[in-house]
Design an enzyme around this catalytic site. Structure first.
Site, mmCIF file in Angstrom:
data_model
loop_
_atom_site.group_PDB
_atom_site.id
_atom_site.type_symbol
_atom_site.label_atom_id
_atom_site.label_comp_id
_atom_site.label_asym_id
_atom_site.label_seq_id
_atom_site.Cartn_x
_atom_site.Cartn_y
_atom_site.Cartn_z
ATOM 1 N N LYS A 210 0.838 -1.196 0.000
ATOM 2 C CA LYS A 210 0.000 0.000 0.000
ATOM 3 C C LYS A 210 0.881 1.257 0.000
ATOM 4 C CE LYS A 210 -3.590 2.237 2.715
ATOM 5 N NZ LYS A 210 -4.542 2.140 3.806
ATOM 6 N N GLU A 216 10.483 -4.625 4.721
ATOM 7 C CA GLU A 216 10.606 -6.030 4.328
ATOM 8 C C GLU A 216 10.302 -6.204 2.838
ATOM 9 O OE1 GLU A 216 8.920 -4.771 6.826
ATOM 10 O OE2 GLU A 216 8.888 -6.074 8.602
ATOM 11 N N GLY A 270 -4.886 -1.901 4.891
ATOM 12 C CA GLY A 270 -4.040 -3.015 4.449
ATOM 13 C C GLY A 270 -4.685 -4.377 4.651
ATOM 14 N N ARG A 271 -5.212 -4.625 5.845
ATOM 15 C CA ARG A 271 -5.756 -5.965 6.124
ATOM 16 C C ARG A 271 -7.146 -6.178 5.516
ATOM 17 N NH1 ARG A 271 -4.898 -2.816 10.235
ATOM 18 N NH2 ARG A 271 -6.586 -2.066 11.558
ATOM 19 N N GLU A 356 -4.992 -7.093 14.592
ATOM 20 C CA GLU A 356 -4.484 -5.768 14.241
ATOM 21 C C GLU A 356 -5.635 -4.752 14.295
ATOM 22 O OE1 GLU A 356 -0.920 -5.301 11.467
ATOM 23 O OE2 GLU A 356 -2.478 -4.388 10.251
ATOM 24 N N HIS A 387 -5.392 -33.363 17.036
ATOM 25 C CA HIS A 387 -4.258 -34.137 17.545
ATOM 26 C C HIS A 387 -3.153 -33.231 18.085
ATOM 27 C CE1 HIS A 387 -5.623 -38.133 16.284
ATOM 28 N NE2 HIS A 387 -6.302 -37.432 15.381
ATOM 29 N N LYS A 515 9.178 -0.840 14.632
ATOM 30 C CA LYS A 515 9.795 -0.493 13.342
ATOM 31 C C LYS A 515 10.817 0.622 13.538
ATOM 32 C CE LYS A 515 5.744 -0.878 10.292
ATOM 33 N NZ LYS A 515 4.873 -0.073 9.431
#
Ligand code: F6P
Length: 546
Positions: A210, A216, A270-271, A356, A387, A515
């Site tokens: 965005k 990263e 973003g999400r 978030e 399990h 950050k």
């Protein structure tokens, strides 16, 4: 404005739950109409919420809470483009990017729908050209591999959806038209391992960001560019890189031409961006028609959320039940348990979507919040989860409300696999709700021939207290459309809870501090200095530098 805890419905719920805690799900099921009372369908998604610790009064108080919190007006505000993300002064319009009504939507004096449709068309013809082979790499080869480079919302959504809709990615010859890969982690291993098996001539990188500044993503994009340029030369970049971003200028400086940039807008968080250009990898993978169905499914859930009465509104019901356990039963977490292999990444996708959004501790007015907000979201696909951690859900000391998500019809009909899967899906919620009493355990042990001493030693370990609440969500079939509905269902559930808890579900300041500190530490690592930190951080830096 009154604070949440002083609302009438909140206070009534608080005293009602004190009594409710003496009631069990088993007792509530004396009412044999409970399933029909507390289950309903929205198109092809069914919700059964009868296995909750909830009486009629609980349900009506939850609905009263939603009304007192002005939920209907807040829903309208979101759809109408109000700047409900007030800390960033932004509208929240992920619903607009999957809207298929031909009505304008004016925000700040501008019709956002016309921009949305322009990008949708641009995506459509790009997808067509990649899938038909018309789009050629610099050496004239068609694209066989797409690498989405992004992180957070620019990764988790497309990654989860591509994985979930694998079955829809084939062409008529049953071959994948192109494969998708996802690189997100700044750990060099991620990109290195991904590129190992790829031929640069047939690879297209999609830089999904965005902001186009995320460290990263930028680092991975630069490493990918270096890999490509070393194999095919500088001119290859324009044929092998596209960008999905709100920051076209930054994408241009990276070397991606404007015609290969797919824009979106600040009103898409973003999400919540999966439905925008950020979904380009999904559209290339499953094709335009399937992608359109995916958007249409989400749009159908939007219409339901906007128009259905609160009592029959799936995101509202799920959201309020979550509030019940989070705030009145001290449940810290909420498990999401999909009984469909294709949905294996759904819990991790939802972690960002939910945590978030609602992991906040300051309310609308900037006041410190005294009650619990967003729960810890976790889970794993069944039966693997069974399990791994179900022991704790069944017999541990913590109350863990859970959503069981299954499909009626499997996409892979092999022998009895689906029936076996469904038998577990159903048995788990039955066991969690109704448990197994000591008298039953003792009778079973006696039948096995155990002595009185053995019975009294073993029995407590084999008792299941039950009374563990669950929701069951069943899709008729996993399709692009139903997946769109399911994701939108959870997006709106998150919004409902944010409204009740009075938090801004659409900002994410909590990811900033780390950050910023990392920038300082990076300089120190490069310059081999320990810097000015607390004793632990300095000690660790020194240890890593030595
Ligand atoms: O994790 C923080 C965050 O801002 C997310 O909300 C977002 O999805 C992610 O980083 C990636 O940001 P961008 O798309 O700008 O690279």
């Amino acid at each position: 404005m009154k604070n949440l805890e002083s609302l009438k419905a909140w206070q009534e719920l608080s005293s009602h739950v004190k009594e409710l805690k003496n009631t069990t799900i088993k007792q509530l099921f004396v009412d044999n109409k409970r399933f029909s009372k507390y289950s309903f369908k929205v198109e092809n998604i069914m919700l059964d919420f009868s296995k909750n610790i909830m009486e009629e009064k609980t349900f009506s108080l939850l609905m009263a809470l939603a009304k007192e919190a002005n939920l209907p007006a807040k829903i309208e505000g979101m759809f109408g483009g109000e700047k409900i993300n007030w800390t960033e002064k932004r509208s929240v319009l992920h619903t607009a990017i999957r809207n298929f009504e031909s009505k304008p939507l004016v925000v700040d004096g501008k019709d956002v729908m016309s921009d949305i449709l322009t990008v949708r068309k641009q995506m459509h013809s790009f997808v067509e050209s990649v899938r038909s082979g018309e789009w050629k790499g610099v050496t004239g080869n068609r694209i066989r591999h797409i690498v989405n480079i992004g992180i957070g919302g620019s990764d988790l959504g497309p990654r989860m959806v591509c994985n979930a809709l694998k079955n829809y990615a084939n062409d008529k010859l049953n071959n994948h038209v192109c494969d998708v890969h996802f690189v997100s982690n700044v750990d060099g291993t991620d990109i290195t391992e991904t590129l190992k098996s790829l031929d640069p001539q047939e690879t297209l990188f999609m830089v999904a960001s965005k902001t186009f500044t995320t460290q990263e993503t930028m680092m991975n994009a630069k490493s990918a560019r270096a890999w490509l340029v070393s194999a095919l030369g500088k001119d290859a970049v324009s044929k092998h890189f596209v960008a999905m971003t709100t920051n076209i200028e930054a994408a241009n400086s990276f070397g991606i031409e404007s015609k290969n940039c797919f824009g979106f807008w600040d009103f898409v968080g973003g999400r919540y961006s999966l439905w925008s250009a950020i979904g380009l990898s999904v559209a290339c993978y499953i094709g335009n028609n399937n992608f359109e169905q995916f958007l249409k499914g989400a749009h159908a859930m939007d219409l339901h959320f906007k128009n259905a009465p609160l009592e029959k509104n799936m995101p509202v019901v799920l959201g309020l039940l979550g509030v019940l356990y989070n705030n009145f039963f001290d449940a810290d977490s909420h498990a999401v348990l999909p009984y469909d292999q294709y949905l294996e990444l759904f819990p991790s996708y939802l972690q960002q979507g939910d945590m978030e959004s609602n992991g906040k501790s300051v309310d609308f007015d900037g006041n410190e919040i005294a009650y619990q907000t967003g729960p810890i979201i976790w889970g794993r696909h069944g039966t693997d989860g069974q399990h791994a951690f179900y022991q704790l859900i069944h017999q541990g000391t913590k109350l863990i409300p859970a959503d069981f998500i299954g499909v009626k019809e499997s996409l892979n009909k092999i022998g009895d696999h689906h029936q076996v899967l469904l038998s577990h899906f159903l048995a788990q919620t039955e066991a969690l709700a109704f448990g197994k009493e000591r008298s039953v355990v003792e009778a079973e042990l006696k039948k096995e021939g155990k002595s009185a001493g053995e019975i009294s030693a073993l029995a407590p370990h084999k008792v299941f207290k039950g009374n563990r609440p669950t929701n069951t969500i069943i899709l008729d079939k996993l399709t692009p459309y139903s997946l769109g509905q399911l994701i939108a269902l959870y997006e709106h559930k998150i919004f409902v809870q944010g409204v009740i808890w009075r938090v801004n579900s659409f900002d994410q300041w909590g990811v900033e501090l780390g950050k910023v500190l990392a920038k300082t530490i990076l300089e120190e690592l490069k310059e081999k200095k320990t810097g000015n930190h607390d004793a632990s951080t300095s000690g660790l830096i020194k240890y890593l530098l030595d």
